[in-house]
Design an enzyme around this catalytic site. Structure first.
Site, PDB file in Angstrom:
ATOM      1  N   ASP A   1       0.894  -1.172   0.000  1.00  0.00           N
ATOM      2  CA  ASP A   1       0.000   0.000   0.000  1.00  0.00           C
ATOM      3  C   ASP A   1       0.927   1.216   0.000  1.00  0.00           C
ATOM      4  OD1 ASP A   1      -1.672   2.106   0.588  1.00  0.00           O
ATOM      5  OD2 ASP A   1      -2.303   1.345   2.548  1.00  0.00           O
TER       6      ASP A   1
ATOM      7  N   LEU B   1      -7.242   5.552  -5.020  1.00  0.00           N
ATOM      8  CA  LEU B   1      -7.408   4.098  -5.013  1.00  0.00           C
ATOM      9  C   LEU B   1      -7.320   3.512  -3.610  1.00  0.00           C
ATOM     10  CD1 LEU B   1      -5.575   3.048  -8.279  1.00  0.00           C
ATOM     11  CD2 LEU B   1      -7.917   2.441  -7.613  1.00  0.00           C
ATOM     12  N   ASP B   2      -6.567   4.177  -2.718  1.00  0.00           N
ATOM     13  CA  ASP B   2      -6.523   3.668  -1.336  1.00  0.00           C
ATOM     14  C   ASP B   2      -7.890   3.841  -0.677  1.00  0.00           C
ATOM     15  OD1 ASP B   2      -6.246   6.469  -1.321  1.00  0.00           O
ATOM     16  OD2 ASP B   2      -4.726   6.479   0.259  1.00  0.00           O
TER      17      ASP B   2
HETATM   18  C1  LIG Z   1      -6.565  11.782  -0.654  1.00  0.00           C
HETATM   19  C2  LIG Z   1      -5.220  11.090  -0.814  1.00  0.00           C
HETATM   20  C3  LIG Z   1      -4.158  12.138  -1.091  1.00  0.00           C
HETATM   21  C4  LIG Z   1      -4.902  10.353   0.500  1.00  0.00           C
HETATM   22  O1  LIG Z   1      -3.587   9.843   0.423  1.00  0.00           O
HETATM   23  P1  LIG Z   1      -2.781   9.287   1.701  1.00  0.00           P
HETATM   24  O2  LIG Z   1      -3.031  10.195   2.856  1.00  0.00           O
HETATM   25  O3  LIG Z   1      -3.361   7.912   1.997  1.00  0.00           O
HETATM   26  O4  LIG Z   1      -1.362   9.204   1.294  1.00  0.00           O
HETATM   27  C5  LIG Z   1      -5.289  10.022  -1.956  1.00  0.00           C
HETATM   28  O5  LIG Z   1      -6.337   9.149  -1.716  1.00  0.00           O
HETATM   29  C6  LIG Z   1      -5.443  10.665  -3.313  1.00  0.00           C
HETATM   30  O6  LIG Z   1      -4.505  11.098  -3.920  1.00  0.00           O
HETATM   31  N1  LIG Z   1      -6.706  10.732  -3.811  1.00  0.00           N
HETATM   32  C7  LIG Z   1      -7.033  11.342  -5.095  1.00  0.00           C
HETATM   33  C8  LIG Z   1      -7.991  12.472  -4.915  1.00  0.00           C
HETATM   34  C9  LIG Z   1      -9.368  12.023  -4.437  1.00  0.00           C
HETATM   35  O7  LIG Z   1      -9.526  10.965  -3.806  1.00  0.00           O
HETATM   36  O8  LIG Z   1     -10.329  12.759  -4.717  1.00  0.00           O
HETATM   37  K   LIG Z   2      -5.246   8.772   3.993  1.00  0.00           K
END
Ligand SMILES: CC(C)(COP(=O)(O)O)[C@@H](O)C(=O)NCCC(=O)O
Ligand SMILES: [K+]
Ligand SMILES: Nc1ncnc2c1ncn2[C@@H]1O[C@H](COP(=O)(O)OP(=O)(O)O)[C@@H](O)[C@H]1O
Length: 248
Positions: free
Chosen positions: A6, A100-101
């Protein structure tokens, strides 16, 4: 053995599971690709395949896959965005834009609860996602996480300076701070907890009285005591990863 990754904005979380998917054999958190390769090399675990999720750039993700191929002769499958999967419908206007997470955490939470859920991932950023009992992803919210909040204060002020050890000590109590480090660390933590509270209140409006609250991400432990009803699952993204990238 299967390697699972991840790749967040700050850290790479890794696990090795047995091919039968019954057991987690090893795992950890590393700060860089090279550290990951080094840790896996010393572990001497025989890897046969890798599945991963990344919110990094495509270039970075491909570079990591190349390094894994070179070091361990394994192929990697990358989780891809989808409009609908495992009974959940992605609620973004453009489903490919949802992190995607977040998508995998949502898939994992709905798979585990089979009911309405609120999913909070507390990492570099903090994200919330609302899923109805029927599997409709209603969208969510994004705000800065603990590392971003404290670093903004450190970077954009002249007199807020302190080290990591002092920061950790400061969070052992939550009375009003009597030093800069206490004031900043406790203030940021209250912002974090306040955000989670507002999400729980909103979830009652959007999802009804009965929903499961899932907490994941490296900073989930900072808020979990405030929310005894929460299911704290550090591996929630990996639950979704197994759904999005089944074994070949
Ligand atoms: C919101 C995030 C920056 C969270 O990332 P993380 O804190 O898990 O590193 C990531 O899910 C992301 O780049 N999302 C794309 C934008 C969105 O979900 O609208
Ligand atoms: K996050
Ligand atoms: N073992 C750990 N290693 C690294 N960071 C950790 C660990 N435990 C808690 N954290 C905290 O987790 C946060 C990063 O969370 P994480 O979910 O890994 O972020 P991201 O997915 O954005 O890379 C940091 O604020 C860090 O302080």
């Amino acid at each position: 053995m299967i390697l699972e990754l991840d790749c967040g904005n700050s850290f790479i979380k890794w696990r090795v599971i047995s091919t039968t998917e019954m057991r987690v054999l090893a795992g950890g958190v590393v700060g860089s690709e090279d550290e990951l390769i080094a840790v896996l090399s010393t572990s001497k675990i025989e890897l046969s395949w890798c599945r991963l999720v990344s919110v990094r750039t495509d270039d970075e993700t491909h570079r990591l896959m190349d390094k894994l191929r070179a070091a361990f002769a394994i192929e990697s499958a990358c989780a891809q965005p989808s409009r609908e999967m495992a009974g959940v419908r992605n609620g973004y206007d453009d489903y490919q834009r949802l992190g995607l997470d977040r998508w995998l955490a949502v898939l994992g939470a709905y798979h585990l609860s089979n009911s309405a859920c609120l999913v909070l991932d507390l990492g570099t950023a903090v994200t919330s996602d609302f899923v109805s009992g029927a599997g409709e992803h209603l969208g969510g919210f994004i705000c800065p996480g603990m590392p971003l909040m404290r670093n903004q204060l450190r970077t954009h002020t002249r007199r807020i300076r302190y080290g990591d050890d002092a920061a950790e000590r400061a969070l052992q109590q939550m009375v009003p701070g009597r030093s800069t480090v206490e004031a900043v660390e406790r203030g940021c933590l209250l912002m974090l907890q306040g955000f989670v509270h507002t999400q729980v209140v909103q979830a009652r409006d959007w999802l009804g009285a009965s929903f499961e609250l899932y907490l994941t991400g490296g900073d989930a432990f900072l808020v979990k005591d405030e929310f005894p009803q929460a299911k704290v699952l550090p591996d929630l993204v990996f639950v979704g990863l197994a759904i999005a990238c089944p074994l070949p």
